[in-house]
Motif scaffolding. Sequence first.
Motif, PDB file in Angstrom:
ATOM      1  N   TYR A   1     -14.887   5.866   1.990  1.00 50.09           N
ATOM      2  CA  TYR A   1     -13.606   6.434   2.400  1.00 50.09           C
ATOM      3  C   TYR A   1     -12.724   5.365   3.058  1.00 50.09           C
ATOM      4  O   TYR A   1     -11.534   5.264   2.760  1.00 50.09           O
ATOM      5  N   LYS A   2     -13.318   4.546   3.927  1.00 50.82           N
ATOM      6  CA  LYS A   2     -12.555   3.470   4.582  1.00 50.82           C
ATOM      7  C   LYS A   2     -12.019   2.479   3.548  1.00 50.82           C
ATOM      8  O   LYS A   2     -10.879   2.035   3.635  1.00 50.82           O
ATOM      9  N   ARG A   3     -12.848   2.133   2.575  1.00 49.91           N
ATOM     10  CA  ARG A   3     -12.418   1.184   1.547  1.00 49.91           C
ATOM     11  C   ARG A   3     -11.325   1.781   0.659  1.00 49.91           C
ATOM     12  O   ARG A   3     -10.370   1.093   0.300  1.00 49.91           O
ATOM     13  N   ILE A   4     -11.452   3.051   0.315  1.00 53.37           N
ATOM     14  CA  ILE A   4     -10.419   3.706  -0.492  1.00 53.37           C
ATOM     15  C   ILE A   4      -9.110   3.753   0.284  1.00 53.37           C
ATOM     16  O   ILE A   4      -8.046   3.470  -0.261  1.00 53.37           O
ATOM     17  N   THR A   5      -9.178   4.104   1.559  1.00 49.86           N
ATOM     18  CA  THR A   5      -7.983   4.157   2.399  1.00 49.86           C
ATOM     19  C   THR A   5      -7.326   2.788   2.474  1.00 49.86           C
ATOM     20  O   THR A   5      -6.101   2.674   2.365  1.00 49.86           O
ATOM     21  N   ALA A   6      -8.116   1.740   2.630  1.00 50.17           N
ATOM     22  CA  ALA A   6      -7.564   0.385   2.686  1.00 50.17           C
ATOM     23  C   ALA A   6      -6.886   0.030   1.359  1.00 50.17           C
ATOM     24  O   ALA A   6      -5.797  -0.552   1.346  1.00 50.17           O
ATOM     25  N   LEU A   7      -7.514   0.400   0.246  1.00 47.72           N
ATOM     26  CA  LEU A   7      -6.930   0.135  -1.067  1.00 47.72           C
ATOM     27  C   LEU A   7      -5.627   0.914  -1.247  1.00 47.72           C
ATOM     28  O   LEU A   7      -4.640   0.376  -1.756  1.00 47.72           O
ATOM     29  N   GLU A   8      -5.623   2.186  -0.815  1.00 49.23           N
ATOM     30  CA  GLU A   8      -4.405   2.992  -0.901  1.00 49.23           C
ATOM     31  C   GLU A   8      -3.265   2.336  -0.135  1.00 49.23           C
ATOM     32  O   GLU A   8      -2.129   2.289  -0.586  1.00 49.23           O
ATOM     33  N   GLN A   9      -3.574   1.813   1.055  1.00 53.53           N
ATOM     34  CA  GLN A   9      -2.547   1.173   1.874  1.00 53.53           C
ATOM     35  C   GLN A   9      -2.017  -0.081   1.201  1.00 53.53           C
ATOM     36  O   GLN A   9      -0.822  -0.349   1.235  1.00 53.53           O
ATOM     37  N   VAL A  10      -2.900  -0.842   0.575  1.00 54.80           N
ATOM     38  CA  VAL A  10      -2.469  -2.035  -0.148  1.00 54.80           C
ATOM     39  C   VAL A  10      -1.510  -1.646  -1.267  1.00 54.80           C
ATOM     40  O   VAL A  10      -0.533  -2.338  -1.534  1.00 54.80           O
ATOM     41  N   LEU A  11      -1.779  -0.499  -1.899  1.00 60.28           N
ATOM     42  CA  LEU A  11      -0.943  -0.026  -2.996  1.00 60.28           C
ATOM     43  C   LEU A  11       0.300   0.713  -2.497  1.00 60.28           C
ATOM     44  O   LEU A  11       1.101   1.178  -3.293  1.00 60.28           O
ATOM     45  N   GLY A  12       0.454   0.834  -1.175  1.00 58.90           N
ATOM     46  CA  GLY A  12       1.647   1.441  -0.598  1.00 58.90           C
ATOM     47  C   GLY A  12       1.564   2.933  -0.344  1.00 58.90           C
ATOM     48  O   GLY A  12       2.537   3.546   0.058  1.00 58.90           O
ATOM     49  N   TRP A  13       0.412   3.536  -0.568  1.00 57.05           N
ATOM     50  CA  TRP A  13       0.254   4.956  -0.307  1.00 57.05           C
ATOM     51  C   TRP A  13      -0.218   5.160   1.123  1.00 57.05           C
ATOM     52  O   TRP A  13      -0.985   4.367   1.659  1.00 57.05           O
TER      53      TRP A  13
ATOM     54  N   TYR B   1      -4.581  14.897   4.616  1.00 53.19           N
ATOM     55  CA  TYR B   1      -5.391  14.125   3.668  1.00 53.19           C
ATOM     56  C   TYR B   1      -4.697  13.858   2.336  1.00 53.19           C
ATOM     57  O   TYR B   1      -5.257  13.200   1.481  1.00 53.19           O
ATOM     58  N   ASN B   2      -3.492  14.365   2.151  1.00 51.09           N
ATOM     59  CA  ASN B   2      -2.727  14.032   0.957  1.00 51.09           C
ATOM     60  C   ASN B   2      -2.172  12.618   1.098  1.00 51.09           C
ATOM     61  O   ASN B   2      -2.015  12.112   2.210  1.00 51.09           O
ATOM     62  N   LEU B   3      -1.863  12.006  -0.031  1.00 50.97           N
ATOM     63  CA  LEU B   3      -1.286  10.661  -0.049  1.00 50.97           C
ATOM     64  C   LEU B   3       0.214  10.751  -0.294  1.00 50.97           C
ATOM     65  O   LEU B   3       0.662  11.575  -1.091  1.00 50.97           O
ATOM     66  N   TYR B   4       0.962   9.857   0.364  1.00 48.93           N
ATOM     67  CA  TYR B   4       2.420   9.854   0.243  1.00 48.93           C
ATOM     68  C   TYR B   4       2.912   8.429   0.050  1.00 48.93           C
ATOM     69  O   TYR B   4       2.344   7.487   0.595  1.00 48.93           O
ATOM     70  N   LYS B   5       3.990   8.329  -0.699  1.00 46.54           N
ATOM     71  CA  LYS B   5       4.630   7.031  -0.877  1.00 46.54           C
ATOM     72  C   LYS B   5       6.122   7.256  -1.082  1.00 46.54           C
ATOM     73  O   LYS B   5       6.532   8.108  -1.867  1.00 46.54           O
ATOM     74  N   VAL B   6       6.920   6.482  -0.331  1.00 44.72           N
ATOM     75  CA  VAL B   6       8.371   6.514  -0.510  1.00 44.72           C
ATOM     76  C   VAL B   6       8.739   5.418  -1.491  1.00 44.72           C
ATOM     77  O   VAL B   6       8.326   4.267  -1.329  1.00 44.72           O
TER      78      VAL B   6
ATOM     79  N   ALA C   1       1.271  12.381  -9.218  1.00 40.45           N
ATOM     80  CA  ALA C   1       1.771  12.987  -7.987  1.00 40.45           C
ATOM     81  C   ALA C   1       2.955  13.899  -8.320  1.00 40.45           C
ATOM     82  O   ALA C   1       3.279  14.105  -9.489  1.00 40.45           O
ATOM     83  N   ARG C   2       3.563  14.421  -7.287  1.00 39.37           N
ATOM     84  CA  ARG C   2       4.786  15.219  -7.417  1.00 39.37           C
ATOM     85  C   ARG C   2       5.691  14.872  -6.243  1.00 39.37           C
ATOM     86  O   ARG C   2       5.243  14.263  -5.264  1.00 39.37           O
ATOM     87  N   LEU C   3       6.960  15.264  -6.341  1.00 32.01           N
ATOM     88  CA  LEU C   3       7.818  15.105  -5.171  1.00 32.01           C
ATOM     89  C   LEU C   3       7.183  15.892  -4.028  1.00 32.01           C
ATOM     90  O   LEU C   3       6.630  16.972  -4.236  1.00 32.01           O
ATOM     91  N   ALA C   4       7.247  15.360  -2.831  1.00 32.50           N
ATOM     92  CA  ALA C   4       6.524  15.921  -1.689  1.00 32.50           C
ATOM     93  C   ALA C   4       6.932  17.357  -1.388  1.00 32.50           C
ATOM     94  O   ALA C   4       8.107  17.688  -1.360  1.00 32.50           O
TER      95      ALA C   4
ATOM     96  N   TYR D   1      12.925   8.573  -3.002  1.00 33.69           N
ATOM     97  CA  TYR D   1      12.156   9.806  -3.183  1.00 33.69           C
ATOM     98  C   TYR D   1      10.762   9.577  -2.642  1.00 33.69           C
ATOM     99  O   TYR D   1      10.264   8.460  -2.575  1.00 33.69           O
ATOM    100  N   ILE D   2      10.130  10.683  -2.206  1.00 26.94           N
ATOM    101  CA  ILE D   2       8.785  10.598  -1.658  1.00 26.94           C
ATOM    102  C   ILE D   2       7.838  11.413  -2.539  1.00 26.94           C
ATOM    103  O   ILE D   2       8.073  12.602  -2.796  1.00 26.94           O
TER     104      ILE D   2
END
Length: 190
Positions: free
Chosen positions: A50-62, A68-73, A92-95, A184-185
């Motif tokens: 989970y920590k590694r996935i979260t770190a990867l998500e952050q690198v990708l801007g999410w 627990y949902n992921l968001y990106k502007v 994804a979808r618009l938030a 858009y988010i």
Amino acid sequence: MGTDVRDETRNATSLLESNLMAAAKDLRNETRKATRTLERNLMAAVNEIYKRITALEQVLGWYRAGNYNLYKVFTERANYTESLENCEKYGARLAVDGIIDATILRDLIDNLINSTDYGTYVGLDDRAKEGTFMWLSGKPLIAGEVRWNSGEPNDDLGGGQDCAYIRAEAWNFDDHYCETKLNYICEKMA
């Protein structure tokens, strides 16, 4: 002599039963210990993944919010329809969910939206029926669910403003022409 053999057999059987019961009890205890150790190790591995996935998500801007949902502007401005399509490209979808929940919305504004200097589309519009705003989830907007900017939604006092966005300067909601290009988010469900 026959009694001695029977007594010895009985004693041996009793001793054997006692030893088997003790061995079974020991085996149950060892199995419980091994299961607890396995569960602890498995939880530690899941937490590490989970920590590694979260770190990867952050690198990708999410950004993973409290729901627990992921968001990106996205700041490459797009009209509402393009925003919908672009979010879908990311699975994804618009938030929606993070916008309805005031605590998550505050988190998103503080951590994502606040860094932009332009309005941001969310998954809310009244394109199907004028004056009836619907979330992309299919739920109607409930009065008081979002904080509209003063005098909004006003449909520009003449019609055509059907897509909701968060205003950059006040972080309140407003309706706008869906053809207008804004940030858009996107939201990925957990």
